[in-house]
Write an enzyme that holds these catalytic residues in place. Structure first.
Site, PDB file in Angstrom:
ATOM      1  N   SER A 254       0.705  -0.957  -0.117  1.00 11.20           N
ATOM      2  CA  SER A 254      -0.097  -0.014  -0.105  1.00 11.20           C
ATOM      3  C   SER A 254       0.771   1.196   0.083  1.00 11.20           C
ATOM      4  O   SER A 254       2.141   1.130  -0.011  1.00 11.20           O
ATOM      5  CB  SER A 254      -0.844  -0.108   1.310  1.00 11.20           C
ATOM      6  OG  SER A 254      -0.127   0.286   2.462  1.00 11.20           O
ATOM      7  N   LYS A 255       0.396   2.456   0.015  1.00  7.60           N
ATOM      8  CA  LYS A 255       0.897   3.609  -0.038  1.00  7.60           C
ATOM      9  C   LYS A 255       2.009   3.961   1.104  1.00  7.60           C
ATOM     10  O   LYS A 255       3.051   4.419   0.904  1.00  7.60           O
ATOM     11  CB  LYS A 255      -0.020   4.810   0.221  1.00  7.60           C
ATOM     12  CG  LYS A 255      -0.830   5.092  -1.143  1.00  7.60           C
ATOM     13  CD  LYS A 255      -1.059   6.564  -1.115  1.00  7.60           C
ATOM     14  CE  LYS A 255      -2.090   6.864  -2.397  1.00  7.60           C
ATOM     15  NZ  LYS A 255      -3.606   6.645  -2.194  1.00  7.60           N
ATOM     16  N   ARG A 256       1.841   3.281   2.147  1.00  8.91           N
ATOM     17  CA  ARG A 256       2.660   3.106   3.408  1.00  8.91           C
ATOM     18  C   ARG A 256       4.258   2.725   2.683  1.00  8.91           C
ATOM     19  O   ARG A 256       5.129   3.185   3.525  1.00  8.91           O
ATOM     20  CB  ARG A 256       2.349   2.198   4.376  1.00  8.91           C
ATOM     21  CG  ARG A 256       1.205   2.915   5.548  1.00  8.91           C
ATOM     22  CD  ARG A 256       1.017   1.895   6.340  1.00  8.91           C
ATOM     23  NE  ARG A 256       0.394   0.580   5.861  1.00  8.91           N
ATOM     24  CZ  ARG A 256       0.754  -0.639   5.949  1.00  8.91           C
ATOM     25  NH1 ARG A 256       1.923  -1.112   6.756  1.00  8.91           N
ATOM     26  NH2 ARG A 256       0.223  -1.653   5.459  1.00  8.91           N
TER      27      ARG A 256
END
Ligand code: GLU
Length: 490
Positions: A254-256
């Site tokens: 994910s964006k993390r």
């Protein structure tokens, strides 16, 4: 198996094309090309609130950038279009009418509040959370009357009450679901738009899709979709669910974890061929050793049988390494075709540069080719070649500040260079060697401070090449500046 292979990539245009989506598109593309089949692109845009035209354009652009050209789909057309679900509503209406007529689907009038209350109740009791079938039991005449009275409703599929639904998956083997676990899912929402499960099946059947290759986050949708194929009396495609992609910390990518969209990698200076090669290895492997595959090799060697059931881990460092390999393997012309625009964009090379300036910038870009991992790193790597001043890294200045630095070597060099007849690598090499021999020092004792003064850095391309590319005037200026930094004027 090759007869009549038709596969599809069916993104929902609700954002960027993500790494996971691109990998799904790639596996479909490779499978189609290997089997001389057809690769269809279909836009699943029936989520009217989240779908945007901007996202459609980004997805198409990113697929083109990756070279995943589709045979049928938006901009291409084809015998089974249209390829945007919003334009296919007539098909869904016809199929729905058939399902209702054959008793496989029914209208449901339960309000979302009632459903939510029942859901909460089931959760509290620890009972399975699924539709309880209230409206399945309504008589046809009552249902008609309520629709006639304008009551809001959805349409649900009647799932068989007993038995099992088995997915014969090409990657995961047989996966069996108890039909009691599947609820009568919604085919058409109260706003008249079809749900994903309904539209995808109608389209996969209408578009004669032979193999559905998609992420295994859809595995739980597949038994529902199989029930729908059966209700529509349509043959099943073969299913292949590819494993999900995790970040380095083994949670879902994910964006993390940093950039996850294809566009961001394009902007960061990755080469499409490198990204394709890397994506192919997310879940698939040929053997344990080989990592570099050309597109043609991927088309020849890819096999669904060798796609793992286990999640794949996305490793940005490996992708960066691979990009460096692709840059190093590029021919000069191909490399410069991409490198020069990067220099122009960075402002280092004026867009109005003359042919001579461009040729010089090309030599500069070539000088660092072996070290470049990302094209976007290029400006930083070559900045010292441009302009009059050098930005001095502290570690480089140390070479000039340390006790063993002999400023008189720089002074002699300055004098000799200003009168050197041929300012070329061979002429400069002879000059440096003589100077070192006469002074009785090691080559490095001259070259390290020289590199520092000329480039401001501890590492640089070969020093003779650097000098030649900088040219006499700038070399002299930088030698003088180096001396000035230790308090000496030439
Ligand atoms: N629109 C779905 C998605 O983007 C497609 C799933 C499928 O391939 O069936 O997840």
């Amino acid at each position: 198996m090759s007869a009549g292979v038709r596969v599809r990539f069916a993104p929902s245009p609700t954002g960027h094309l993500h790494i996971g989506g691109a990998r799904t598109a790639l596996f479909n593309y490779l499978f189609a090309r290997q089997n001389s089949g057809v690769f269809v692109l279909r836009l699943e845009d029936t989520d009217a609130e989240r779908s945007t035209e901007e996202s459609v354009q980004m997805i198409l652009a990113d697929l083109k950038w990756l070279g995943l050209d589709w045979d049928e789909g938006p901009e291409k057309g084809g015998a089974y279009g249209p390829y945007r679900q919003l334009e296919r509503q007539e098909y869904y209406r016809l199929q729905l009418a058939q399902l209702i007529e054959t008793g496989h689907a029914y209208p449901c009038f339960c309000s979302s509040e009632t459903l939510e209350a029942k859901r909460q109740q089931a959760l509290e009791l620890g009972a399975p959370v699924k539709y309880d079938g209230t409206c399945r039991r309504l008589s046809l005449s009552e249902a008609h009357a309520r629709i006639g009275a304008g009551e809001a409703h959805v349409i649900r599929l009647k799932i068989p009450m007993g038995g099992k639904t088995v997915i014969e998956d090409l990657i995961r083997g047989n996966v069996s679901f108890d039909n009691r676990e599947l609820d009568d899912f919604v085919l058409v929402r109260s706003n008249g738009l079809p749900t994903y499960n309904f539209a995808a099946v109608v389209d996969d059947a209408a578009m004669r899709i032979s193999h559905v290759i998609r992420g295994d986050d859809h595995l739980s949708n597949t038994p529902r979709q199989i029930c729908l194929y059966q209700a529509l009396s349509q043959p099943l495609p073969q299913f292949a669910h590819v494993p999900m992609i995790l970040g380095p910390d083994r949670t879902r990518l994910s964006k993390r974890h940093g950039a996850t969209s294809v566009g961001a990698y394009a902007e960061a200076g990755y080469l499409p061929e490198a990204l394709i090669n890397y994506l192919a290895l997310l879940g698939w492997s040929f053997d344990d050793k080989t990592t570099i595959f050309s597109r043609q090799e991927l088309i020849e060697k890819f096999s669904l049988r060798k796609v793992s059931k286990n999640p794949a881990v996305f490793d940005p460092a490996k992708l960066q390494w691979m990009n460096g390999v692709y840059i190093r393997n590029q021919g000069e012309a191909e490399y410069l075709e991409r490198a020069l625009p990067v220099l122009v964009q960075s402002g280092l090379l004026p867009s109005s540069a003359s042919e001579t300036e461009r040729a010089w910038a090309g030599r500069v870009a070539m000088a660092v080719k072996e070290q470049v991992k990302l094209l976007s790193d290029l400006p930083a790597q070559v900045r010292f070649f441009f302009g009059d001043e050098v930005e001095m890294e502290t570690q480089a200045q140390d070479h000039l500040d340390q006790a063993q630095f002999k400023p008189e070597l720089f002074q002699t060099l300055h004098r000799q260079i200003s009168v050197l007849e041929s300012f070329t690598s061979p002429g400069l090499e002879a000059l440096l060697r003589d100077l070192v021999a006469q002074a009785g020092v090691k080559f490095g004792d001259l070259v390290h401070p020289l590199r520092a003064a000329l480039t401001g850095r501890k590492h640089s391309p070969q020093i003779l090449l650097v000098m030649e590319l900088l040219g006499r005037e700038r070399v002299l200026k930088r030698l003088a500046a180096g001396l000035k930094s230790v308090g000496i004027t030439v």
